[in-house]
Design a protein around this motif. Sequence first.
Motif, PDB file in Angstrom:
ATOM      1  N   PHE A 199      -0.690  10.506   3.047  1.00  0.00           N
ATOM      2  CA  PHE A 199      -1.039   9.146   3.458  1.00  0.00           C
ATOM      3  C   PHE A 199      -0.892   9.048   4.971  1.00  0.00           C
ATOM      4  O   PHE A 199       0.078   9.529   5.554  1.00  0.00           O
ATOM      5  N   ALA A 200      -1.872   8.424   5.605  1.00  0.00           N
ATOM      6  CA  ALA A 200      -1.826   8.234   7.053  1.00  0.00           C
ATOM      7  C   ALA A 200      -2.664   7.020   7.419  1.00  0.00           C
ATOM      8  O   ALA A 200      -3.453   6.518   6.617  1.00  0.00           O
ATOM      9  N   MET A 249       0.831  -1.198   0.000  1.00  0.00           N
ATOM     10  CA  MET A 249       0.000   0.000   0.000  1.00  0.00           C
ATOM     11  C   MET A 249       0.870   1.254   0.000  1.00  0.00           C
ATOM     12  O   MET A 249       0.618   2.211  -0.751  1.00  0.00           O
ATOM     13  N   ILE A 250       1.913   1.259   0.821  1.00  0.00           N
ATOM     14  CA  ILE A 250       2.810   2.415   0.881  1.00  0.00           C
ATOM     15  C   ILE A 250       3.509   2.612  -0.461  1.00  0.00           C
ATOM     16  O   ILE A 250       3.632   3.735  -0.962  1.00  0.00           O
ATOM     17  N   ASP A 251       3.949   1.513  -1.066  1.00  0.00           N
ATOM     18  CA  ASP A 251       4.614   1.605  -2.372  1.00  0.00           C
ATOM     19  C   ASP A 251       3.668   2.161  -3.433  1.00  0.00           C
ATOM     20  O   ASP A 251       4.065   2.981  -4.276  1.00  0.00           O
ATOM     21  N   ARG A 265      10.148   2.484   5.119  1.00  0.00           N
ATOM     22  CA  ARG A 265       9.613   2.559   3.753  1.00  0.00           C
ATOM     23  C   ARG A 265       9.307   4.013   3.380  1.00  0.00           C
ATOM     24  O   ARG A 265       9.519   4.426   2.241  1.00  0.00           O
ATOM     25  N   PHE A 266       8.789   4.794   4.334  1.00  0.00           N
ATOM     26  CA  PHE A 266       8.549   6.213   4.092  1.00  0.00           C
ATOM     27  C   PHE A 266       9.857   6.892   3.685  1.00  0.00           C
ATOM     28  O   PHE A 266       9.906   7.655   2.716  1.00  0.00           O
ATOM     29  N   GLN A 267      10.912   6.622   4.456  1.00  0.00           N
ATOM     30  CA  GLN A 267      12.195   7.276   4.203  1.00  0.00           C
ATOM     31  C   GLN A 267      12.785   6.845   2.863  1.00  0.00           C
ATOM     32  O   GLN A 267      13.394   7.652   2.151  1.00  0.00           O
ATOM     33  N   TYR A 268      12.605   5.579   2.521  1.00  0.00           N
ATOM     34  CA  TYR A 268      13.098   5.085   1.233  1.00  0.00           C
ATOM     35  C   TYR A 268      12.458   5.870   0.086  1.00  0.00           C
ATOM     36  O   TYR A 268      13.146   6.335  -0.825  1.00  0.00           O
TER      37      TYR A 268
END
Length: 297
Positions: free
Chosen positions: A130-131, A118-120, A163-166
């Motif tokens: 996104f939250a 989902m994050i990707d 994943r956010f930081q990536y």
Amino acid sequence: MYGYKIINGKAVIDEQEAGIIISIFNGYISGLSMKAAAANAGVPMQHSAVKRILMRDIYIGTDYYPAIISRETFAKATGKRLHRANQHGCEKRYTAPPMYCAIMSTVSSMNMGDFPQMIDLVAEKNVDVFAFGRYCPTSGQKSEEYHIEPTAYRDFLDMCYKRFQYHKSNGCKTTFQYKDHLWTLYLYEQGLFKIPENHEPDKVYDGCHCGIGHMTILPTGDVFACRRMESKIGNVFETPMYELFLGADLEEYRQFDKFEKCSKCELRGYCRGCPAVTFGYTGNMYAPDPQCWKEVS
């Protein structure tokens, strides 16, 4: 709202004003101008005021407001209005800005495994925001079915953060919000959040805003301290908002020393987890947050 009266917290039709609304719609559909339709209904109005009436789809009825006109009547008036606007070039005066997209999800043990993808996907589609928040159980059975163990939730936040930081390091413009207050604990342990040196231990600076910075108001006027748990404190049609906010009923949700675990934690003024989730598990918002992994003596 023109066309209605509020009686005992319920919207009822004002027959006189409703008659004017119906007459305006019918007159406009028959070919009259907006001002002429209002004059024909016996109420001189400016063009802008009549336009607001013709655009108010609440008049076809909602769960709270009873219908004054039919959907067919509203559709005919809308078609007539847009046709006239197009003839006069009104629809070409500006270009609408691009749509702002925010995605909010809810996490539980049932869908934790979906979040990496989902994050990707959010990053790939350049979603603006996104939250996520935690599932708030409404029964003991559901709390067991959807429960996340504290250390598992900590590992989940760690995965999300990395994943956010990536994605950010690769140019992603999405704002990843740290909505759940246990993010504060995670960031504190990572050295990314620091308690200010001049903070006062007895003050509340952040964390759950229940009783501090928000209330929930229903169409009936009922006011709740928090939208996610049973927490009615009054009715705005009976008591002014100022009195509700400072009143004894809401004060019950500001007893920060009652937090069985959070009151002993150095992050008391900044975190306190989610009292609504805790209430869903235990029926007591001041009990320890079921996903908090911090050991407090």
